[in-house]
Write an enzyme that holds these catalytic residues in place. Structure first.
Site, mmCIF file in Angstrom:
data_model
loop_
_atom_site.group_PDB
_atom_site.id
_atom_site.type_symbol
_atom_site.label_atom_id
_atom_site.label_comp_id
_atom_site.label_asym_id
_atom_site.label_seq_id
_atom_site.Cartn_x
_atom_site.Cartn_y
_atom_site.Cartn_z
ATOM 1 C CB VAL A 47 56.720 40.247 28.885
ATOM 2 C CG1 VAL A 47 57.355 41.589 28.216
ATOM 3 C CG2 VAL A 47 56.287 39.327 27.580
ATOM 4 C CB CYS A 48 56.785 41.258 34.217
ATOM 5 S SG CYS A 48 55.183 41.996 33.717
#
Length: 158
Positions: A47-48
């Protein structure tokens, strides 16, 4: 230390953090425009990666509007460097390795998944007016799988 959250209208705490080349960046260095502080839990996590690549892909239009972006994680400058180079990130990725800035901004996630007592940054966005360091926008989530609302961010900076 006070546990009071920072809110819109509050002064953003100034900081000095190292980038991927171990060069110092200060929030107060920029005197015009806006700075987006994009705190993220872990360099290289799925997600980062999506979030930082979204900022990379919109940066060219943001730069025209005098908007700076700092990605900030508790990862070392070395881990951040591998992450930033692998994804061609075109903005500074800063290392809060001693976790002081995530405490100043009250965005400490006490554990990351099965890593109990491993403090990282909550995924959060602060947009700061560089003229006076006032916070113009604040978004913080306790769920590291949730991305920020990019359209909302664009609306604030436009």
């Amino acid at each position: 230390m006070s546990k009071k959250n920072l809110n819109v209208g509050d002064k953003a705490p100034d900081f000095e953090l190292l980038d991927t080349n171990q060069e110092v960046h200060r929030l107060s260095t920029n005197k015009e425009g806006l700075t987006i502080l994009a705190f993220f839990p872990a360099a290289g996590s799925p997600v980062c990666t999506v979030e930082m690549c979204n900022f990379r892909d919109t940066l060219s239009s943001l730069k025209k509007d005098n908007v700076n972006i700092f990605g900030i994680s508790v990862d070392t400058p070395f881990a951040n460097k591998v992450f930033a180079e692998h994804h061609n990130l075109n903005f500074p990725v800063l290392s809060d390795y001693d976790k002081k800035v995530i405490e100043q901004y009250h965005v400490v996630m006490p554990s990351l998944g099965k890593l109990k007592d491993f403090k990282v940054a909550k995924r959060s966005i602060f947009i700061v007016d560089n003229n006076n360091l006032d916070i113009k926008y604040r978004w913080v989530t306790d769920n590291p799988l949730i991305e920020p609302n990019y359209e909302e961010i664009k609306a604030i900076i436009s």
